[in-house]
Design an enzyme around this catalytic site. Sequence first.
Site, short mmCIF file in Angstrom:
data_model
loop_
_atom_site.label_atom_id
_atom_site.label_comp_id
_atom_site.label_asym_id
_atom_site.label_seq_id
_atom_site.Cartn_x
_atom_site.Cartn_y
_atom_site.Cartn_z
N HIS A 62 0.81 -1.21 0.00
CA HIS A 62 0.00 0.00 0.00
C HIS A 62 0.85 1.27 0.00
O HIS A 62 1.94 1.29 0.58
CB HIS A 62 -0.90 0.04 1.23
CG HIS A 62 -1.77 -1.16 1.37
ND1 HIS A 62 -2.10 -1.70 2.59
CD2 HIS A 62 -2.40 -1.93 0.45
CE1 HIS A 62 -2.89 -2.75 2.41
NE2 HIS A 62 -3.08 -2.91 1.12
N LYS A 72 6.12 6.15 6.67
CA LYS A 72 5.69 5.23 7.73
C LYS A 72 6.90 4.78 8.54
O LYS A 72 7.98 4.57 7.99
CB LYS A 72 5.03 3.98 7.14
CG LYS A 72 3.72 4.23 6.43
CD LYS A 72 3.16 2.93 5.87
CE LYS A 72 1.87 3.16 5.11
NZ LYS A 72 1.36 1.90 4.52
N TYR A 132 2.39 1.68 13.86
CA TYR A 132 3.14 2.46 12.88
C TYR A 132 2.69 3.91 12.89
O TYR A 132 1.53 4.22 13.12
CB TYR A 132 3.06 1.84 11.48
CG TYR A 132 1.68 1.64 10.90
CD1 TYR A 132 1.19 2.49 9.92
CD2 TYR A 132 0.87 0.58 11.31
CE1 TYR A 132 -0.06 2.30 9.36
CE2 TYR A 132 -0.37 0.38 10.76
CZ TYR A 132 -0.84 1.25 9.79
OH TYR A 132 -2.08 1.06 9.25
N ASP A 168 -6.43 -6.73 -1.82
CA ASP A 168 -5.00 -6.82 -2.09
C ASP A 168 -4.68 -7.86 -3.16
O ASP A 168 -3.83 -7.63 -4.03
CB ASP A 168 -4.22 -7.15 -0.81
CG ASP A 168 -4.17 -5.97 0.15
OD1 ASP A 168 -4.50 -4.83 -0.26
OD2 ASP A 168 -3.78 -6.18 1.31
#
Length: 184
Positions: A62, A72, A132, A168
């Site tokens: 992603h 991230k 995260y 996904d």
Amino acid sequence: MKFNETSLQGVYTIDLEPRGDDRGFFSRVFCRDEFAELGLETNFVQFNTSFSRIKHTFRGMHYQLGKNAEVKVIKVVRGALLDVVLDLREDSPTFGKWTAAELSADNRTMMYVPRGCAHGFLSLTEDVEMVYFVSAFYDPENERSVRWNDPKFGIELPFEPALISDKDAGTRDFDPAWHLGKTA
């Protein structure tokens, strides 16, 4: 914190430097000054968590486009996963290349993922939980994903995913116009 360069430009693994005694230890997971010294992002707008119950669950790859492109920083707090980063920055000398590292509650290693890179992970144990930090808010219109097994990139996982979302798994083959936001 010890910042370790990976094979991808601007992607780092970060090893914590615990200071401990008989009670346990203390360690920083973020220091604005240490991140800034390397020119890394220091402004994070959300701290998120993700939990994967089943071993070999895959999530990713992603990323977001434009003003919502995000940095991230990933840390595992329970279990272990293989963290995968794919460089999709057109001006990068490592465009189209990927790297991976095992992140676990035991090794306490973190991953720094810069803007323009796709991110995904494969749980290596049951009951994996990660946290995260992200530098931009989620924007569904600018959300993109790359299929982990798109032949254009040759990402190799140590295990075939046992569980992957339909979204996904159904991501289209890499198309620069769509994936890199060159057309509407």
